[in-house]
Motif scaffolding. Structure first.
Motif, PDB file in Angstrom:
ATOM      1  N   UNK A  55      34.838  22.674  10.501  1.00 59.99           N
ATOM      2  CA  UNK A  55      35.280  21.814   9.410  1.00 59.99           C
ATOM      3  C   UNK A  55      35.079  22.596   8.120  1.00 59.99           C
ATOM      4  N   UNK A  56      35.710  22.186   7.026  1.00 59.09           N
ATOM      5  CA  UNK A  56      35.515  22.882   5.750  1.00 59.09           C
ATOM      6  C   UNK A  56      34.081  22.768   5.241  1.00 59.09           C
ATOM      7  N   UNK A  57      33.598  23.808   4.598  1.00 59.90           N
ATOM      8  CA  UNK A  57      32.279  23.752   3.972  1.00 59.90           C
ATOM      9  C   UNK A  57      32.290  22.711   2.852  1.00 59.90           C
ATOM     10  N   UNK A  58      31.191  21.961   2.680  1.00 61.55           N
ATOM     11  CA  UNK A  58      31.123  21.035   1.549  1.00 61.55           C
ATOM     12  C   UNK A  58      30.860  21.772   0.249  1.00 61.55           C
ATOM     13  N   UNK A  59      31.208  21.143  -0.855  1.00 59.00           N
ATOM     14  CA  UNK A  59      30.947  21.718  -2.171  1.00 59.00           C
ATOM     15  C   UNK A  59      30.492  20.647  -3.137  1.00 59.00           C
ATOM     16  N   UNK A  60      30.143  21.037  -4.333  1.00 58.01           N
ATOM     17  CA  UNK A  60      29.730  20.084  -5.364  1.00 58.01           C
ATOM     18  C   UNK A  60      30.952  19.297  -5.831  1.00 58.01           C
ATOM     19  N   UNK A  61      30.865  17.977  -5.759  1.00 57.74           N
ATOM     20  CA  UNK A  61      31.949  17.113  -6.215  1.00 57.74           C
ATOM     21  C   UNK A  61      31.562  16.310  -7.444  1.00 57.74           C
ATOM     22  N   UNK A  62      30.261  16.174  -7.669  1.00 55.04           N
ATOM     23  CA  UNK A  62      29.759  15.407  -8.808  1.00 55.04           C
ATOM     24  C   UNK A  62      28.539  16.139  -9.357  1.00 55.04           C
ATOM     25  N   UNK A  63      28.279  15.957 -10.636  1.00 56.17           N
ATOM     26  CA  UNK A  63      27.189  16.687 -11.282  1.00 56.17           C
ATOM     27  C   UNK A  63      25.819  16.354 -10.704  1.00 56.17           C
ATOM     28  N   UNK A  64      25.709  15.244  -9.994  1.00 58.30           N
ATOM     29  CA  UNK A  64      24.429  14.863  -9.391  1.00 58.30           C
ATOM     30  C   UNK A  64      24.258  15.311  -7.959  1.00 58.30           C
ATOM     31  N   UNK A  65      25.224  16.050  -7.419  1.00 58.57           N
ATOM     32  CA  UNK A  65      25.201  16.475  -6.015  1.00 58.57           C
ATOM     33  C   UNK A  65      24.288  17.678  -5.787  1.00 58.57           C
ATOM     34  N   UNK A  66      23.846  17.803  -4.534  1.00 60.34           N
ATOM     35  CA  UNK A  66      23.254  19.041  -4.032  1.00 60.34           C
ATOM     36  C   UNK A  66      23.894  19.352  -2.693  1.00 60.34           C
ATOM     37  N   UNK A  67      24.073  20.634  -2.418  1.00 57.28           N
ATOM     38  CA  UNK A  67      24.500  21.072  -1.094  1.00 57.28           C
ATOM     39  C   UNK A  67      23.289  21.678  -0.405  1.00 57.28           C
ATOM     40  N   UNK A  68      23.015  21.202   0.819  1.00 55.57           N
ATOM     41  CA  UNK A  68      21.837  21.611   1.566  1.00 55.57           C
ATOM     42  C   UNK A  68      22.271  22.297   2.863  1.00 55.57           C
ATOM     43  N   UNK A  69      21.691  23.463   3.127  1.00 55.30           N
ATOM     44  CA  UNK A  69      21.865  24.100   4.431  1.00 55.30           C
ATOM     45  C   UNK A  69      20.933  23.411   5.409  1.00 55.30           C
ATOM     46  N   UNK A  70      21.475  22.866   6.475  1.00 54.31           N
ATOM     47  CA  UNK A  70      20.698  22.061   7.411  1.00 54.31           C
ATOM     48  C   UNK A  70      19.943  22.965   8.382  1.00 54.31           C
ATOM     49  N   UNK A  71      18.612  22.793   8.410  1.00 51.34           N
ATOM     50  CA  UNK A  71      17.769  23.555   9.331  1.00 51.34           C
ATOM     51  C   UNK A  71      17.294  22.729  10.518  1.00 51.34           C
ATOM     52  N   UNK A  72      17.179  21.424  10.345  1.00 54.31           N
ATOM     53  CA  UNK A  72      16.772  20.539  11.431  1.00 54.31           C
ATOM     54  C   UNK A  72      17.402  19.177  11.193  1.00 54.31           C
ATOM     55  N   UNK A  73      17.892  18.586  12.265  1.00 53.24           N
ATOM     56  CA  UNK A  73      18.542  17.285  12.171  1.00 53.24           C
ATOM     57  C   UNK A  73      18.220  16.514  13.436  1.00 53.24           C
ATOM     58  N   UNK A  74      18.306  15.194  13.362  1.00 60.33           N
ATOM     59  CA  UNK A  74      18.053  14.377  14.537  1.00 60.33           C
ATOM     60  C   UNK A  74      19.179  13.362  14.708  1.00 60.33           C
ATOM     61  N   UNK A 122      22.955  24.845  -3.473  1.00 59.63           N
ATOM     62  CA  UNK A 122      23.735  24.660  -4.699  1.00 59.63           C
ATOM     63  C   UNK A 122      23.433  23.284  -5.269  1.00 59.63           C
ATOM     64  N   UNK A 123      23.417  23.173  -6.596  1.00 60.14           N
ATOM     65  CA  UNK A 123      23.198  21.882  -7.241  1.00 60.14           C
ATOM     66  C   UNK A 123      24.207  21.678  -8.360  1.00 60.14           C
ATOM     67  N   UNK A 124      24.482  20.401  -8.637  1.00 62.92           N
ATOM     68  CA  UNK A 124      25.323  20.061  -9.763  1.00 62.92           C
ATOM     69  C   UNK A 124      24.567  20.198 -11.072  1.00 62.92           C
ATOM     70  N   UNK A 125      25.308  20.132 -12.172  1.00 63.99           N
ATOM     71  CA  UNK A 125      24.731  20.395 -13.496  1.00 63.99           C
ATOM     72  C   UNK A 125      23.666  19.384 -13.894  1.00 63.99           C
ATOM     73  N   UNK A 126      23.718  18.150 -13.344  1.00 58.88           N
ATOM     74  CA  UNK A 126      22.769  17.115 -13.761  1.00 58.88           C
ATOM     75  C   UNK A 126      21.518  17.047 -12.892  1.00 58.88           C
ATOM     76  N   UNK A 127      21.429  17.833 -11.838  1.00 53.54           N
ATOM     77  CA  UNK A 127      20.278  17.754 -10.929  1.00 53.54           C
ATOM     78  C   UNK A 127      19.074  18.430 -11.570  1.00 53.54           C
TER      79      UNK A 127
END
Length: 361
Positions: A17-36, A68-73
């Motif tokens: 699937x496409x990589x996610x990106x910042x869409x809003x200034x309050x967003x963060x993109x996180x590389x997932x290391x563990x998930x359940x 990656x983080x948005x400008x407002x984070x």
């Protein structure tokens, strides 16, 4: 990137699937290391959550690194290791100001893996990052921390705090699945007199003892009579419903004492009878709720301090991301596999599945 994509009832695939990106200034993109995987994900797969559109990446619990983080984070920055909460919070609406993040009116609430792409992927975009991701202490492992994204705050907030568990209380937890076990573990923080676990599966009752239950009883062994015997006929002070079926809710209302509290945690898919003809005079408090995750910072502190020692015993199976489909299969057949929580981690974590005999040992 790769992600677990929902394609409609009973259909899913681990695909590009496409990589996610910042869409809003309050967003963060996180590389997932563990998930359940959550029981709610199984409900989605069965078609029980129609708001989830085909093509959605599932998952709402993760640990990873901010890339990656948005400008407002302001609370995190690239390179920080974080816990991704199952609930997102705008922080501005009426409910967020009351710490009722699950009811967020500003675009948050339960959205990851529900209304937007979720965490069962190599990367995830997290809206409202300042309130929706939590920096992790170095002493807390990713495997332990990921359990604080959902099940531990759910058991703690919707079960223990809503049920007002206090010193000396007799607490009965009906359902020793992951959330029920988290309820038992966090109830111990409030020094109840005894905690009683009820379930149909001997393996889950064994797990309940491992996380702090004082007494366990099979659902077919007359738990009502046991609770009555242990309380001099009075009933439990607090009863937590952690299954989500009509029979267990009604059992809870029969086991609680007059003036006691029933905290419903289970997700119900069918109508439940409320027998007011017998309950109206008992002065009961019955609570329901979706987790808000406001207690994650406290639980992280308790975990870092070694006050939640039961956490590791809840992870029964471990997989690499390429085994995501297998992880779903194992988790969905918990009665056969003995699965409580499964953790899917990055390949570098050298993760493996534990056979049932090794878990028991």
């Amino acid at each position: 990137m790769k992600a677990l994509v929902f394609h409609g009832s009973g259909q899913r695939s681990w695909q590009d699937v496409p990589d996610p990106g910042i869409e809003d200034a309050g967003d963060a993109v996180v590389r997932v290391d563990a998930v359940t995987i959550c029981g709610t994900d199984l409900h989605i797969m069965k078609g029980d959550v129609p708001e989830v559109r085909p093509g959605t990446v599932l998952g709402h619990e993760a640990v990873g690194e901010v890339v990656e983080t948005g400008a407002d984070v302001r609370s995190v920055r690239p390179g920080d290791r974080v816990l991704v909460s199952c609930i997102s919070a705008c922080g501005r609406c009426r409910f967020c100001r009351e710490n009722r993040f699950g009811q967020c009116l500003g675009g948050g609430g339960w959205i990851l893996g529900h209304l937007i792409d979720g965490t069962q992927a190599e990367y995830v975009r997290v809206p409202f990052a300042d309130l929706s991701v939590h920096p992790l202490p170095g002493s807390v492992s990713s495997e332990d921390a990921v359990l604080l994204a959902d099940i531990f705050p759910t058991g703690h907030e919707v079960g223990v705090l809503s049920g007002r568990v206090g010193p000396g209380d007799t607490v009965a937890v009906v359902g020793a699945g992951p959330v029920g076990l988290a309820t038992i573990a966090t109830a111990r923080l409030y020094t109840p007199g005894r905690v009683i676990a009820v379930d149909t599966a001997p393996s889950r009752l064994e797990a309940a003892r491992a996380v702090g239950a004082d007494v366990t009883v099979g659902a077919d062994e007359d738990p009502e009579a046991l609770v009555a015997d242990l309380t001099g006929g009075l009933g439990a002070d607090v009863v937590v419903e952690a299954v989500g079926v009509p029979e267990t809710f009604e059992l809870c209302t029969r086991m609680v004492r007059p003036g006691g509290r029933v905290a419903n945690v289970g997700v119900h898919g069918k109508p439940v009878a409320l027998h007011l003809e017998s309950l109206w005079s008992k002065d009961l408090t019955i609570t329901t709720g979706l987790v808000d995750t406001y207690s994650i910072p406290l639980l992280l502190e308790m975990m870092a301090a070694g006050r939640l020692p039961a956490v590791p015993s809840l992870v029964t199976h471990r997989f690499t991301p390429s085994q995501m489909e297998e992880a779903y299969d194992v988790f969905s057949r918990a009665a056969d596999t003995g699965a409580l929580k499964v953790v899917v981690g990055a390949p570098t974590h050298d993760v493996v599945s534990l056979p049932a005999q090794e878990r028991a040992a």
